[in-house]
Write an enzyme that holds these catalytic residues in place. Sequence first.
Site, PDB file in Angstrom:
ATOM      1  N   HIS A 109       0.827  -1.221   0.000  1.00  0.00           N
ATOM      2  CA  HIS A 109       0.000   0.000   0.000  1.00  0.00           C
ATOM      3  C   HIS A 109       0.857   1.264   0.000  1.00  0.00           C
ATOM      4  O   HIS A 109       0.384   2.325  -0.412  1.00  0.00           O
ATOM      5  CB  HIS A 109      -1.030  -0.016   1.145  1.00  0.00           C
ATOM      6  CG  HIS A 109      -0.525   0.324   2.515  1.00  0.00           C
ATOM      7  ND1 HIS A 109      -0.156  -0.647   3.439  1.00  0.00           N
ATOM      8  CD2 HIS A 109      -0.341   1.510   3.134  1.00  0.00           C
ATOM      9  CE1 HIS A 109       0.212  -0.055   4.561  1.00  0.00           C
ATOM     10  NE2 HIS A 109       0.122   1.252   4.408  1.00  0.00           N
ATOM     11  N   ASN A 121      -9.347  -3.936   7.136  1.00  0.00           N
ATOM     12  CA  ASN A 121      -8.538  -2.826   7.619  1.00  0.00           C
ATOM     13  C   ASN A 121      -8.695  -2.693   9.137  1.00  0.00           C
ATOM     14  O   ASN A 121      -9.814  -2.719   9.636  1.00  0.00           O
ATOM     15  CB  ASN A 121      -8.993  -1.530   6.922  1.00  0.00           C
ATOM     16  CG  ASN A 121      -7.994  -0.404   7.099  1.00  0.00           C
ATOM     17  OD1 ASN A 121      -6.847  -0.633   7.509  1.00  0.00           O
ATOM     18  ND2 ASN A 121      -8.415   0.812   6.807  1.00  0.00           N
ATOM     19  N   ASP A 178       1.105  -7.740   2.428  1.00  0.00           N
ATOM     20  CA  ASP A 178       1.200  -6.315   2.102  1.00  0.00           C
ATOM     21  C   ASP A 178       2.661  -5.872   1.967  1.00  0.00           C
ATOM     22  O   ASP A 178       3.182  -5.135   2.795  1.00  0.00           O
ATOM     23  CB  ASP A 178       0.468  -5.507   3.186  1.00  0.00           C
ATOM     24  CG  ASP A 178       0.308  -4.033   2.799  1.00  0.00           C
ATOM     25  OD1 ASP A 178       0.827  -3.642   1.734  1.00  0.00           O
ATOM     26  OD2 ASP A 178      -0.333  -3.293   3.562  1.00  0.00           O
ATOM     27  N   ASN A 229     -16.054   8.430   7.700  1.00  0.00           N
ATOM     28  CA  ASN A 229     -14.733   7.939   8.099  1.00  0.00           C
ATOM     29  C   ASN A 229     -14.245   8.670   9.343  1.00  0.00           C
ATOM     30  O   ASN A 229     -13.756   8.056  10.283  1.00  0.00           O
ATOM     31  CB  ASN A 229     -13.720   8.132   6.963  1.00  0.00           C
ATOM     32  CG  ASN A 229     -13.819   7.030   5.937  1.00  0.00           C
ATOM     33  OD1 ASN A 229     -14.383   5.968   6.206  1.00  0.00           O
ATOM     34  ND2 ASN A 229     -13.284   7.268   4.759  1.00  0.00           N
ATOM     35  N   SER A 249       3.946   2.416   8.561  1.00  0.00           N
ATOM     36  CA  SER A 249       3.731   1.456   7.482  1.00  0.00           C
ATOM     37  C   SER A 249       5.062   1.196   6.786  1.00  0.00           C
ATOM     38  O   SER A 249       5.765   2.139   6.428  1.00  0.00           O
ATOM     39  CB  SER A 249       2.729   2.016   6.467  1.00  0.00           C
ATOM     40  OG  SER A 249       1.429   1.914   6.950  1.00  0.00           O
ATOM     41  N   ASP A 265      -0.038  -2.512   9.659  1.00  0.00           N
ATOM     42  CA  ASP A 265      -1.316  -2.033  10.188  1.00  0.00           C
ATOM     43  C   ASP A 265      -1.325  -2.188  11.705  1.00  0.00           C
ATOM     44  O   ASP A 265      -0.437  -2.816  12.293  1.00  0.00           O
ATOM     45  CB  ASP A 265      -2.484  -2.824   9.573  1.00  0.00           C
ATOM     46  CG  ASP A 265      -3.822  -2.091   9.659  1.00  0.00           C
ATOM     47  OD1 ASP A 265      -3.840  -0.905  10.026  1.00  0.00           O
ATOM     48  OD2 ASP A 265      -4.854  -2.708   9.338  1.00  0.00           O
TER      49      ASP A 265
END
Lengths: 723, 723
Positions: free
Chosen positions: B88, B215, B224, B330, B657, B674
Amino acid sequence: MTMRRRLLTLSLSVPLALGLLGTARADEGMWMPSQLPEIARQLKAAGFKGQARDLAELAKPPMNAVVKVGGASGAFVSKEGLVLTNHHVAFGVIQYNSKPGRDLIQDGYIAADRAGELPANPDYRVLVTTGFDRITDRILADAKGKQGRAYFDAVDTATKSAVAECERDPGYRCSVANMYYGTDFYLVRQLELRDVRLVYAPPNDIGNFGGEVDNFVWPRHAGDFTLLRAYVGTDGKPADYSPDNVPYVPPAHLQVSTRNVKEGDFAMLAGYPGVTFRHRMASEFANQIDWQLPSRVAVYQRMIDVIEGTAAKDEAARVSYANQVRGLKNTLKRAQGELDGLRRSDAARVRREDEAAMFAWLDTQADATATKADIAAAQAVLDAGVAMRERDQLLGLIQSQTQLLRVALTVQRLAHERTRPDAERESGFQQRDETLITGQLKQVQRRYAPEVEKALLTDLVTQYQALPASQYVPEFNAVFGTTPAQLKRKLDAMYAGTRLGEEAQRLAAMDADAATLAQSDDTVLKAAATLLPAILRMEEASKNSAGELLRLRPAYMRALIAFRNSQGRGVYPDANSTLRVSYGRISAMDPRDGVHYRPLTTVQGILEKHTGEEPFNAPQPLRDAIAKGDFGSTAEPSLDTQTVDFLTNLDTTGGNSGSPVLDAQGKLIGLNFDSNWEAVSASWMFDPRFKRAIHVDMRYLRWLLAKVYPAPHLLEEMNLPAE
Amino acid sequence: MTMRRRLLTLSLSVPLALGLLGTARADEGMWMPSQLPEIARQLKAAGFKGQARDLAELAKPPMNAVVKVGGASGAFVSKEGLVLTNHHVAFGVIQYNSKPGRDLIQDGYIAADRAGELPANPDYRVLVTTGFDRITDRILADAKGKQGRAYFDAVDTATKSAVAECERDPGYRCSVANMYYGTDFYLVRQLELRDVRLVYAPPNDIGNFGGEVDNFVWPRHAGDFTLLRAYVGTDGKPADYSPDNVPYVPPAHLQVSTRNVKEGDFAMLAGYPGVTFRHRMASEFANQIDWQLPSRVAVYQRMIDVIEGTAAKDEAARVSYANQVRGLKNTLKRAQGELDGLRRSDAARVRREDEAAMFAWLDTQADATATKADIAAAQAVLDAGVAMRERDQLLGLIQSQTQLLRVALTVQRLAHERTRPDAERESGFQQRDETLITGQLKQVQRRYAPEVEKALLTDLVTQYQALPASQYVPEFNAVFGTTPAQLKRKLDAMYAGTRLGEEAQRLAAMDADAATLAQSDDTVLKAAATLLPAILRMEEASKNSAGELLRLRPAYMRALIAFRNSQGRGVYPDANSTLRVSYGRISAMDPRDGVHYRPLTTVQGILEKHTGEEPFNAPQPLRDAIAKGDFGSTAEPSLDTQTVDFLTNLDTTGGNSGSPVLDAQGKLIGLNFDSNWEAVSASWMFDPRFKRAIHVDMRYLRWLLAKVYPAPHLLEEMNLPAE
């Protein structure tokens, strides 16, 4: 007799195949109490400290303490007739006693003394099984040599006669239980206690904590229990409610345990599981998994889409169909859950390979010719059903999921049945059913919108029209046509020419006799008149098949039992609402990769879930008591807090609600009230990886009665410490 | 200097308070590498086998292998410039190289050789931190004796000067990092590698397996990761992309581990965490938990309801506002998650008691008068903000959540800023920003519906009008009135008299100078002109407060550091996108009563989650490889299968990340990607019960490269076994 004897003389020297995925494990089984001596060795190996032969005696403890209550299970827990069952099993009783200003659902209830115990609704029953006698020969005597519908009727007649004879003894209710699909029949005799009273119910926010959201969910935190008391006349016999009645003195009761329980402990459960399909043939498993459930999911989803799509712009229609849509969604969700579970367990393959092994073994046996012929014949009956399954599903839904057409069919059927003596009418269409039918006719007013019914019929019949012509039924073709264009014309005409949308018209039609109805020019009534002969014909064929299967399946079951016996394993009959026993242990679970469920929950989880809103609205006294942390003798020492519910690998299904869970000494440690979602498929296949049962920990009950909503007199009556 | 010296000479003989709920634990901390020698003893006790002093050297392994990439973190994993980061984090690079017929997002990518490595978008960077020097004295030299805005500006000027001087060296990017809220300043110098290329990306269905659904979720099953390569000119210096460029030879790289990992193993992580608030004052915690987050949840929910309610019957309006509603939802979800977490951790109380203990300790210290005066002054600045918090929140939303009014304010502000030299204009309103502003003006066309904007303003301003008059701002009162009736009239007139709904009008207004704008009779432009002076005035006040806090907070931080030191504990600065190190262990988690999360997931979970549809659509080659079970040396022996991701208790936040996760020997065992949902509140408080970080297990990467989407040449380059 042969096979039964073989089962009874079963040698248990061959260890059970515990390691084979998907095959029967020691922890699988809804055993008839009479079978338990046969598996005494496994019971002992699993940790049971008592004598298996004692469990087999319905007239001895603990089995004579286990009762059927409110359609589910329960147990006597004091010598003065105190009955423990689930809050949800006694919910009707609680509701019946609630009124404006006295909301026992919300507030719960504690009877301060006997006088304060509140009578249940008059149809509420506690049943104590006192007899369980094999009467196979009597039931099958007249059926021998018959086939199909005649076989079915002969069994039916013999059953009714046996029940009537048994029920001559007042105070008893009797029934005949069909074991192993027609292989054996037992006369079940139950003492029917008709005066039942509410003694103790926790608030609904405890009894049903988590509500629909937590339904089928682990970890769980509900105190799903209620205490009732059975009363009898002063002569000690069952009686209707009277203030003069006295508490029933049961022959035995269960003692609530005061010991702690932990993961791995032996556990055993007795109750009345409703229905399972585990000994169905491999082709039935395949049909269920490969066609029945997926097509149910698909067709129900289509119906939901059609109703919601049609009613999208019509608020009134949306309200009218809300209930039906809710029902469709529930069915769909359950079908999907069952399908997911059966696929996860690879049930079709497992059952297919198991059956193939049985046939291979059968080939090695002498005199298997007749058995194999019967099994082949049974298979042919099933295959014939499969050949018409799409049609039967769609025609069934056309009858059950419409409102106006369904009512018209009911009216026509009632007129048809009325031409026969009441006793000979089909069940559901007798005089005693007419009040119910009137109610249904009135209900349509709030549940019908013509454009929705037309859209639903368009969808269902279009699917029917797409079937091969070999599945067609002439009368349905006559009413709906065989092309979508014909269908549209016919539906438009049918719903333009009916006045059944008016309640008065429906009620008038119900009162009319067959001759008057025949002259009606109401288009929906006429359509129903056309369809009725086809429906009766298909019903007759279905009863014929049922009779044939009743005659033929025992060959399959005997072969299966003998095959299992040859492996050193017993076979329990599929569940049929008779008293059964399951044993296993308190058991954690790994529901999916990375996640481990512990087998005991604690009051901490109540605080975590508490939101202050239904269904997670823990009452203030409960939260205060948790915060106070005063758990006394009921706390689990290893967790240093109060437990709430626990999980076992016991074998249960619907009907086991309220089943007492016993420890190795036969003491009451839990009260069954639910299964986990992953176990929805267990009605077909027990998968030990996923099948769990959820119970109220008796320590939570003791704590609530001691510290939160105190009832010291009940603790004393149950011979339990005051805190 | 005093406090820094005291920190550096900290005695560690007092053990850390591991047992105290909510206070700092050994596993909490985003340490500057230079601090690690101070906590060498804890590091060793936790299981680290290397030398803490080596970790403090940015120019030595392993720190010189850790990079900033694409705004997040990563690491060199070969001597030829191979960079490992998240899928990502490299997503833009993958997307940039996709085109019709070459969907690298869906298919993934394996460069067969160097020539096949694909250039990233030109603005993509790999930054290697090469310098980290304390320049507090230089930054604060001119600020001393100043207050408020002047203090702020002096720091800002000194910062810009230091950066400009540092960046004279081409190929470097510099910045000044503010540590401990103005207590210390560091000049960060980073080598800026501008030619980055895509080497290996798994298919999105592996890299982003689980997507938005998973997520923040554990258990997780995403691969990832992506491999990039940094290139430099033939002179070895940073260069823009050129086919002649050569792989960058990093001073060091991390070696991917070939050992197995298990629960409890030591783990350590380095990267660039973005922002945390853990050392904020107790009153700021209380404000965040008792007011900021709850009122954000409430106000955002109101805005969502207003927009959805107003747009319910207007399909076009619904589409126009879909994006804004998604953003509001969100923000609301995250605020609710943060609030839930902070309440669960009782963060306000914990911080309050901690601060009270600090003040009690401070009272025992000599010469604390000046410190206490500064802290009291800082508190007064915060209190002044609190006094106006409702107003500031609502006026902020009026400016940010409207479309037409926002654009009008932008246009007026731009005209105002244009009266000054470009370099002195407010950031965001300089010449280089005008393209972006034009884009925003055009975008309004697809995001505006007058009835929705009026409804939104009605809701927000009505809340503003209900505030005490002491919070009123005259210009806002002039534009909107002070009663709902006035508001309705004024809004009706305002939106009837504007043509800003037309794109040409908006663009024309942007091109107009201040004088022309002042003569415009557009009602929304006029409203913006009225409001602008108030907004500028409040902005000025805000900068003044920020300057005062920059001046005053260091007293609080020094007191806190000294207090912690007195307890034998160090203090890391709140995260600010500079290189930090966290250490801890591979760690299970009990998210709620009855549920235990294991710390390692396996490929079995991929099959369990696989539905065949996004985001759970595991590619066929992956499913085949799992079914085949050929895991070779990458399998976890205790589980007898391939692991995928693992969980640690490492201290991370946004920006981490792509952070490499190292074992006790400094070998690379995981790649951070994450956190769990329960850790959303960790930006304010680290609660060891719930804070976890989620990493790709390097064995999964090795297995994918060996058996599923093979890249033997990359395994060889990373000095890893072929299978």
